[in-house]
Write an enzyme that holds these catalytic residues in place. Structure first.
Site, PDB file in Angstrom:
ATOM      1  N   GLU A   1     -24.251  -0.618  -2.467  1.00  0.00           N
ATOM      2  CA  GLU A   1     -24.198  -2.065  -2.251  1.00  0.00           C
ATOM      3  C   GLU A   1     -22.773  -2.543  -1.980  1.00  0.00           C
ATOM      4  O   GLU A   1     -22.312  -3.557  -2.513  1.00  0.00           O
ATOM      5  CB  GLU A   1     -24.796  -2.806  -3.449  1.00  0.00           C
TER       6      GLU A   1
ATOM      7  N   GLU B   1     -33.065   1.761  -5.139  1.00  0.00           N
ATOM      8  CA  GLU B   1     -33.263   0.905  -6.308  1.00  0.00           C
ATOM      9  C   GLU B   1     -34.501   0.051  -6.071  1.00  0.00           C
ATOM     10  O   GLU B   1     -34.617  -0.605  -5.038  1.00  0.00           O
ATOM     11  CB  GLU B   1     -32.059   0.000  -6.588  1.00  0.00           C
TER      12      GLU B   1
END
Length: 889
Positions: free
Chosen positions: A488, A581
């Site tokens: 991220e 995720e």
């Protein structure tokens, strides 16, 4: 004076000796020294309760206004910088030489004596104030500050022609090492393992002083990083010509059950002042289940090489193994491993011997079929795991890590994503032996930081060394299937510029290991952006099931996207897609709040699913972080898109820090298992999906609700069945079938009456499994049980002891919070207590603990070489006590 006598065997080719014992430790309570790695910013936003998917934007730059040691530390990276022209040159001088702590003559007898691994923060009191120097994001423990570790080591005169190295598996963070007053090197990034060459600074035949300085900043992570030298430390002795550090690469190709080709690269390092002519032979052995050497199955032809002075040369060879024993992934229990024994000769004299464990398996990444291991499709049923071990903190303990993996295996989990940093080496030994597939990850940020003092401050100087050393250390592990070099990162937002930096990192990964795919996890980058085009495989965080796209999330700010599996699959039809995720569902074990949302997924708030006073989240498993989704929503999205290779749930276990949604707490709410190792209801929801052949059923909530008589109290059932009937006090409340894209049985209009709930489930029309819960009475007694009643007397082995609060009929009292006191007698020690409550800010070191939802935990450790009985006693006012014996062998 604590000294280690090292190498009395002069003729030994290579020795690796653990030096964890007998260190002296001191942490500054106030003022510190001036031996700083670099200037760090002091004026920044210290707020740490930022939503996890907030865009990373920090690009902090500080101008040095004081003497810093960075130029003296950077040369440690040179071994991992490919272009010699970019190597760092160590300046003249020896900073810190006159500082007392690096001197052999300094008296450290009043410092704390301890053994490594060590986490200096974990046994300390939690910060409870709102504006604490370390807030909930980093676990409310005193990780910050400067500390020193000192140890004397005796080096034999017989070793004066050897090379002596210090190998540190992990030190948090900005480690700098002095030897006999000389600054020998260091490594800033706290998760990487590193090596320091001690040889130039040693006094052979005398005691040598090691002094290691650790500097751990606040606001340097988004989770609990731990503090100190929290992994193992070793001394390694070699001859001047030897196999280089992490110097072998063994990989298999053309793998079938009849034969496999094995490619072997061996890097030979020459620390002599003249060219050396060497011969290299590698023998291949099978290994037993206990990883001891078994049968020799192959030997390479002798390879000759000329290695220049202070140079490294790579020798490559290939051999074939007939009828190989393949390394297989879970649920198979066949994790065959081999040993490559590399021997180095100078003429007829053997001068080095180096062992490499490896496995033979084939891995394929198919855009339509998903992941194939040994030509067999494997659906990824994975979880994310942070590195801490709950109440033991960051200090690595093999048994504690093994316990985590054992419970995940029982769940049906077959894969681990290491979030977001390299693990302890022993963790990968465990995943190799147990059959877990691993995504090994190294960076949570690049140039754009997420917290003010995180890795972005040193990224430009260290990214190549960190990335190359990370891969070299781990690349022989058969459990690792892919590398992740970012999570991220803020560069997702910077279009071509971010993609260019990603490509630079990608190229380093592929240069070190061309056999595995490289990826970086994306929570923002879309299919039409340049960022995902760089990756071999597409690693999506939450985007597959959609982010903030369901009706209950419409009022929230932040990233918002519809489910993107189809768009990514259309844009990259040849690339495998998986979710790195998923979910980020939140709950506290055994706590239920009413009313219950009718949605299948909803964000937790102070008025829906959450209680800000008690800092609890309802355990109906429907409530999530702002960017998350319930398991049910994730399952449906994956089932609608069967080409998706699978998921890594956020997260397997609760972890210290990042306590969304209540940053007054100490630990996360998103685990399938709580911090103490107790199963949440969600455990059974995933088990029902991941182990469809296991007859199981699980009812929630508990059924002890005084004052809720005749009030709606929804009942949900998790089961691997396809049909279920619920009974309240013997009366049927209806028989239900799961519809398409439904993953739980819901009776949302049940009115509470004391008594018993029972569910009977069916599969294909046949009775499958049942479960029941009953209304409990008052707390009457304590009951103790241990995960293991026999442990090793090695000073490291652990028994995890659960205490349950039960009524006089043996029912768990589900809301019991009684204060429980623990006593341990005999040849063991109580090292920590916990209860799994994220909001419990009582020190883990205390020998008493309030039960949480009827449970508490005591962790008992053996004493080295002390055999016999360990007696544990648990007491609470007004209840019958409990006793348990553990045998230390």
């Amino acid at each position: 004076m604590n000294c280690l006598a090292f190498s009395t065997i002069a003729q030994a080719q290579r020795q690796r000796i653990n030096i964890n014992e007998n260190w002296q430790f001191m942490r500054y309570e106030g003022a510190t020294d001036s031996l700083i790695y670099d200037i760090r910013p002091t004026d920044y936003n210290k707020k740490d309760d930022i939503v996890a998917d907030t865009r990373a934007t920090l690009e902090t730059k500080a101008t040095a206004v004081a003497f810093v040691l960075k130029p003296f530390i950077l040369p440690t990276a040179n071994e991992f910088i490919k272009n010699p022209a970019q190597h760092f040159v160590k300046p003249q001088g020896n900073p810190g030489a006159n500082f007392p702590f690096v001197q052999s003559s300094f008296d450290d007898s009043k410092w704390q004596a301890l053994n490594l691994p060590h986490d200096w923060a974990i046994n300390q009191p939690f910060y409870k104030e709102g504006n604490a120097i370390v807030g909930g994001g980093m676990g409310r423990l005193p990780i910050q500050g400067v500390a020193w570790y000192r140890k004397k080591v005796d080096i034999s005169k017989a070793d004066q022609n050897k090379n002596i190295y210090l190998d540190v598996d992990g030190a948090m963070s900005y480690a700098m090492v002095w030897v006999n007053g000389h600054l020998a090197g260091g490594w800033p990034y706290g998760y990487n393992s590193f090596r320091i060459n001690l040889t130039p600074y040693l006094n052979f035949g005398e005691a040598n002083q090691l002094a290691i300085r650790i500097d751990n900043p606040p606001n340097s992570a988004r989770w609990y990083p731990g503090a100190g030298i929290y992994r193992n430390v070793w001394l390694t002795k070699t001859n001047p010509v030897h196999v280089a550090h992490w110097g072998t690469f063994v990989r298999s190709k053309n793998v079938t059950r009849k034969a496999a080709d094995i490619d072997i690269d061996v890097k030979i390092q020459n620390k002599r002042k003249k060219t050396s002519q060497v011969k290299v032979i590698t023998e291949i052995y099978t290994l037993t289940k206990s990883l001891s050497r078994d049968k020799k199955v192959a030997t390479t032809q002798a390879q000759m090489a000329s290695v220049g002075a202070d140079k490294t040369e790579t020798i490559s060879t290939t051999l074939k193994i007939q009828n190989p024993n393949l390394w297989e992934a879970l649920p198979s229990n066949k994790q065959a491993q081999y040993l490559a024994l590399t021997k180095v000769f100078d003429g007829k004299q053997q001068i080095d011997e180096y062992e490499t464990r490896f496995g033979i398996r084939s891995i394929e990444f198919d855009a339509e079929k998903g992941l194939l291991v040994n030509q067999q499709p494997i659906k990824i049923q994975g979880v994310n795991q942070h590195h801490d071990l709950g109440a033991l903190g960051g200090a690595f303990n093999r048994r504690a890590a093994q316990r985590q993996l054992e419970m995940l295996k029982e769940l049906g989990c077959n894969a681990i994503r290491l979030a977001h940093n390299p693990p302890a080496p022993e963790l990968l030994d465990l995943t190799d032996s147990m059959g877990f597939l691993v995504i090994d990850e190294v960076f949570d940020c690049w140039e754009k930081g997420k917290t003010a003092l995180d890795f972005h401050l040193i990224f430009k100087d260290w990214y190549e060394a960190d990335l190359r050393s990370f891969i070299r250390r781990d690349k022989n592990h058969p459990s690792i299937i892919a590398w992740s070099y970012g999570n991220e990162v803020g560069e997702q937002y910077t279009d071509e510029e971010g993609a260019a930096l990603s490509k630079k990192l990608y190229d380093i990964v592929k240069d070190e290991d061309p056999t595995r795919p490289a990826t970086a996890s994306m929570n923002y980058a879309k299919p039409d952006m340049p960022f995902p085009a760089v990756m071999d495989i597409l690693s999506l965080n939450y985007q597959g099931e959609g982010i903030r796209d369901a009706p209950a999330y419409s009022h929230l700010k932040g990233i918002r996207t519809h489910p993107l599996y189809p768009a990514f699959h259309q844009a990259f039809p040849d690339k495998l897609i998986f979710s790195s995720e998923t979910a980020s569902a939140l709950s506290t074990r055994g706590t239920y709040l009413f009313p219950v949302t009718p949605q299948i997924s909803a964000p937790v708030s102070d008025t829906s699913g959450g209680n800000p006073v008690k800092q609890i989240v309802s355990a109906y498993d429907l409530y999530t972080s702002p960017f998350g989704a319930s398991p049910d929503k994730v399952f449906a999205s994956q089932d609608k898109h069967p080409y998706v290779a699978g998921e890594f749930v956020w997260s397997g276990w609760d972890y210290l820090g990042e306590p969304t949604p209540y940053y007054g707490a100490r630990s996360s709410y998103c685990g399938i298992i709580d911090l103490a190792g107790f199963k949440k209801d969600r455990y059974y929801l995933y088990q029902a999906r991941w182990r469809p052949d296991l007859p199981m059923a699980h009812i929630l909530p508990h059924w002890t609700w005084p004052g809720r008589e005749d009030k709606i109290t929804p009942v949900h059932v998790y089961s691997s069945a396809d049909e279920a009937e619920l009974f309240l006090n013997g009366k049927s409340l209806g028989r239900k079938k799961l519809g398409e894209y439904e993953y739980r049985f819901r009776w949302d209009d049940v009115k509470y009456q004391p008594g018993a709930l029972k569910v009977v489930t069916y599969k294909n029309g046949q009775i499958w499994a049942s479960d029941s819960v009953a209304t409990a009475g008052k707390a009457y007694k304590l009951v103790l049980s241990a995960d293991r009643n026999n442990i090793k007397a090695d000073g490291q082995d652990l028994s995890f002891v659960t205490v349950e609060v039960r009524d006089e009929h043996g029912n768990l009292v589900p809301e019991a919070d009684n204060l429980i006191s623990f006593e341990v007698e005999g040849v063991g020690d109580l090292v920590a207590t916990d209860n799994g409550n994220p909001a419990d800010l009582n020190s883990f070191a205390l020998h008493q603990r309030n039960a949480f939802s009827g449970l508490a935990l005591a962790i008992v450790k053996s004493r080295e070489a002390k055999t016999g009985k360990i007696k544990i006693t648990a007491k609470a006012n007004g209840m019958l006590p409990a006793y348990l014996e553990i045998i230390s062998r």
